[in-house]
Design a protein around this motif. Structure first.
Motif, PDB file in Angstrom:
ATOM      1  N   GLY A  21      27.120 -38.435  -7.247  1.00 45.00           N
ATOM      2  CA  GLY A  21      28.569 -38.084  -6.590  1.00 45.00           C
ATOM      3  C   GLY A  21      28.416 -37.087  -5.677  1.00 45.00           C
ATOM      4  N   PHE A  22      27.778 -35.931  -6.470  1.00 40.82           N
ATOM      5  CA  PHE A  22      27.593 -34.799  -5.405  1.00 40.82           C
ATOM      6  C   PHE A  22      26.616 -35.464  -3.969  1.00 40.82           C
ATOM      7  N   TYR A  23      25.722 -36.021  -4.052  1.00 38.59           N
ATOM      8  CA  TYR A  23      24.973 -36.321  -2.636  1.00 38.59           C
ATOM      9  C   TYR A  23      26.136 -37.219  -1.941  1.00 38.59           C
ATOM     10  N   ASP A  24      26.940 -37.988  -2.435  1.00 39.53           N
ATOM     11  CA  ASP A  24      27.937 -38.829  -1.904  1.00 39.53           C
ATOM     12  C   ASP A  24      28.819 -38.256  -1.242  1.00 39.53           C
ATOM     13  N   LEU A  25      29.535 -37.469  -2.233  1.00 37.68           N
ATOM     14  CA  LEU A  25      30.750 -36.643  -1.607  1.00 37.68           C
ATOM     15  C   LEU A  25      30.466 -35.551  -0.738  1.00 37.68           C
ATOM     16  N   VAL A  26      29.676 -34.773  -1.168  1.00 38.14           N
ATOM     17  CA  VAL A  26      29.418 -33.416  -0.421  1.00 38.14           C
ATOM     18  C   VAL A  26      28.561 -33.721   0.934  1.00 38.14           C
ATOM     19  N   ILE A  27      27.548 -34.674   0.891  1.00 36.75           N
ATOM     20  CA  ILE A  27      26.672 -34.633   2.102  1.00 36.75           C
ATOM     21  C   ILE A  27      27.010 -35.971   2.951  1.00 36.75           C
ATOM     22  N   ASN A  28      27.189 -37.257   2.218  1.00 32.37           N
ATOM     23  CA  ASN A  28      27.409 -38.218   3.024  1.00 32.37           C
ATOM     24  C   ASN A  28      28.794 -38.664   3.471  1.00 32.37           C
ATOM     25  N   GLN A  29      29.857 -38.109   2.693  1.00 33.82           N
ATOM     26  CA  GLN A  29      31.237 -37.994   3.156  1.00 33.82           C
ATOM     27  C   GLN A  29      31.661 -36.966   3.798  1.00 33.82           C
ATOM     28  N   LYS A  30      30.659 -36.036   3.808  1.00 29.28           N
ATOM     29  CA  LYS A  30      30.936 -34.510   4.711  1.00 29.28           C
ATOM     30  C   LYS A  30      32.162 -33.939   4.178  1.00 29.28           C
ATOM     31  N   LYS A  31      32.275 -33.747   2.815  1.00 30.65           N
ATOM     32  CA  LYS A  31      33.298 -33.041   2.156  1.00 30.65           C
ATOM     33  C   LYS A  31      32.879 -31.897   1.394  1.00 30.65           C
ATOM     34  N   SER A  32      32.061 -31.248   1.830  1.00 26.21           N
ATOM     35  CA  SER A  32      31.205 -30.173   1.259  1.00 26.21           C
ATOM     36  C   SER A  32      32.001 -28.965   0.565  1.00 26.21           C
ATOM     37  N   GLU A  33      32.800 -28.165   1.301  1.00 28.64           N
ATOM     38  CA  GLU A  33      33.558 -26.995   0.748  1.00 28.64           C
ATOM     39  C   GLU A  33      34.555 -27.430  -0.356  1.00 28.64           C
ATOM     40  N   ALA A  34      35.238 -28.598  -0.115  1.00 27.12           N
ATOM     41  CA  ALA A  34      36.343 -29.139  -0.751  1.00 27.12           C
ATOM     42  C   ALA A  34      35.747 -29.673  -2.188  1.00 27.12           C
ATOM     43  N   SER A  35      34.684 -30.172  -2.218  1.00 27.68           N
ATOM     44  CA  SER A  35      34.056 -30.943  -3.274  1.00 27.68           C
ATOM     45  C   SER A  35      32.857 -30.321  -3.985  1.00 27.68           C
ATOM     46  N   VAL A  36      32.501 -29.197  -3.832  1.00 23.63           N
ATOM     47  CA  VAL A  36      31.172 -28.862  -4.127  1.00 23.63           C
ATOM     48  C   VAL A  36      31.383 -28.135  -5.657  1.00 23.63           C
ATOM     49  N   ALA A  37      32.720 -27.351  -5.891  1.00 25.12           N
ATOM     50  CA  ALA A  37      32.798 -26.803  -7.340  1.00 25.12           C
ATOM     51  C   ALA A  37      33.025 -28.118  -8.247  1.00 25.12           C
ATOM     52  N   ARG A  38      33.316 -29.312  -7.948  1.00 32.13           N
ATOM     53  CA  ARG A  38      33.697 -30.432  -8.880  1.00 32.13           C
ATOM     54  C   ARG A  38      31.996 -30.903  -9.337  1.00 32.13           C
ATOM     55  N   PHE A  39      30.869 -30.637  -8.883  1.00 33.95           N
ATOM     56  CA  PHE A  39      29.637 -30.832  -9.404  1.00 33.95           C
ATOM     57  C   PHE A  39      28.534 -29.711  -9.421  1.00 33.95           C
ATOM     58  N   ILE A  40      29.020 -28.197  -9.153  1.00 34.56           N
ATOM     59  CA  ILE A  40      28.208 -27.306  -9.242  1.00 34.56           C
ATOM     60  C   ILE A  40      29.019 -26.321  -9.968  1.00 34.56           C
ATOM     61  N   SER A  41      28.293 -25.545 -11.141  1.00 32.77           N
ATOM     62  CA  SER A  41      28.739 -24.508 -12.103  1.00 32.77           C
ATOM     63  C   SER A  41      28.994 -23.227 -11.074  1.00 32.77           C
ATOM     64  N   PRO A  42      29.823 -22.382 -11.510  1.00 37.88           N
ATOM     65  CA  PRO A  42      30.078 -21.164 -10.990  1.00 37.88           C
ATOM     66  C   PRO A  42      29.052 -20.307 -10.978  1.00 37.88           C
ATOM     67  N   ALA A  43      27.898 -20.660 -12.112  1.00 37.91           N
ATOM     68  CA  ALA A  43      26.880 -19.618 -12.565  1.00 37.91           C
ATOM     69  C   ALA A  43      25.680 -20.431 -11.844  1.00 37.91           C
ATOM     70  N   TYR A  44      25.778 -21.150 -10.941  1.00 42.58           N
ATOM     71  CA  TYR A  44      24.646 -21.890 -10.213  1.00 42.58           C
ATOM     72  C   TYR A  44      23.388 -20.848  -9.678  1.00 42.58           C
ATOM     73  N   VAL A  45      22.425 -21.282 -10.170  1.00 47.46           N
ATOM     74  CA  VAL A  45      21.156 -20.467  -9.631  1.00 47.46           C
ATOM     75  C   VAL A  45      20.336 -21.454  -8.689  1.00 47.46           C
ATOM     76  N   GLN A  46      19.981 -21.090  -7.407  1.00 47.43           N
ATOM     77  CA  GLN A  46      19.445 -21.902  -6.485  1.00 47.43           C
ATOM     78  C   GLN A  46      18.063 -21.068  -6.255  1.00 47.43           C
ATOM     79  N   HIS A  47      16.942 -22.087  -6.549  1.00 45.63           N
ATOM     80  CA  HIS A  47      15.799 -21.607  -6.221  1.00 45.63           C
ATOM     81  C   HIS A  47      15.244 -21.977  -4.845  1.00 45.63           C
ATOM     82  N   ASN A  48      15.902 -22.639  -3.917  1.00 46.87           N
ATOM     83  CA  ASN A  48      15.721 -22.946  -2.399  1.00 46.87           C
ATOM     84  C   ASN A  48      15.805 -21.347  -1.638  1.00 46.87           C
ATOM     85  N   PRO A  49      15.084 -20.792  -1.032  1.00 41.89           N
ATOM     86  CA  PRO A  49      15.214 -19.601  -0.311  1.00 41.89           C
ATOM     87  C   PRO A  49      16.045 -19.619   0.751  1.00 41.89           C
TER      88      PRO A  49
END
Length: 152
Positions: A21-49
């Motif tokens: 769902g994250f890939y489809d809505l955030v990237i393919n449907q281009k609803k990034s800012e509006a949808s990301v919180a649905r799939f990503i925790s507020p405590a999200y740790v990112q290892h991509n620099p």
């Protein structure tokens, strides 16, 4: 697409479904800012620099890409979900250009999911896909493919 998960493990099923769902809505449907919180925790740790921690930073990153690149999309080829982890073998297309012939970037994304089914941590490995005459464009330009197996 190949999907590997235990259909009796409700957590794995939910986590796989959420990442798809994250890939489809955030990237393919281009609803990034509006949808990301649905799939990503507020405590999200990112290892991509290239991307800061937190869902807002991830939403801004993909939001900028999808606004600037009309053809930006992701194709999921394989996805594996076990317990709190999801691995996805993907092809990111047109992340850095809008060339209709873009072969994209092969990626393996690894997500650790929280108890609510949101991604709380992310790692990835990325490699340009190239073409038959230029197999590894950044690493070894203009070196032809050594096999015909493809990356997916």
């Amino acid at each position: 697409m190949i999907e590997l998960f235990d259909s009796n493990d409700g957590r794995a099923v939910r986590n796989k479904t959420n990442i798809l769902g994250f890939y489809d809505l955030v990237i393919n449907q281009k609803k990034s800012e509006a949808s990301v919180a649905r799939f990503i925790s507020p405590a999200y740790v990112q290892h991509n620099p290239l991307i800061a921690d937190g869902p807002d930073a991830l939403g801004r990153f993909f939001g900028q890409i999808t606004r600037e690149r009309a053809r930006a999309r992701v194709v999921v080829h394989k996805i594996i979900a076990v317990g709190d982890y999801v691995w996805a073998h993907v092809n990111f297309l047109n992340l850095f250009n809008d060339d209709p012939n873009d072969t994209g970037i092969a990626g393996v994304d690894i997500y650790k999911m929280d108890a609510d089914g949101k991604a709380i941590e992310h790692w990835d490995t990325l490699q340009l896909v190239g073409d038959p005459r230029n197999a590894a464009p950044w690493l070894a330009p203009n070196v032809p493919r050594a096999n015909a197996n493809g990356m997916f």
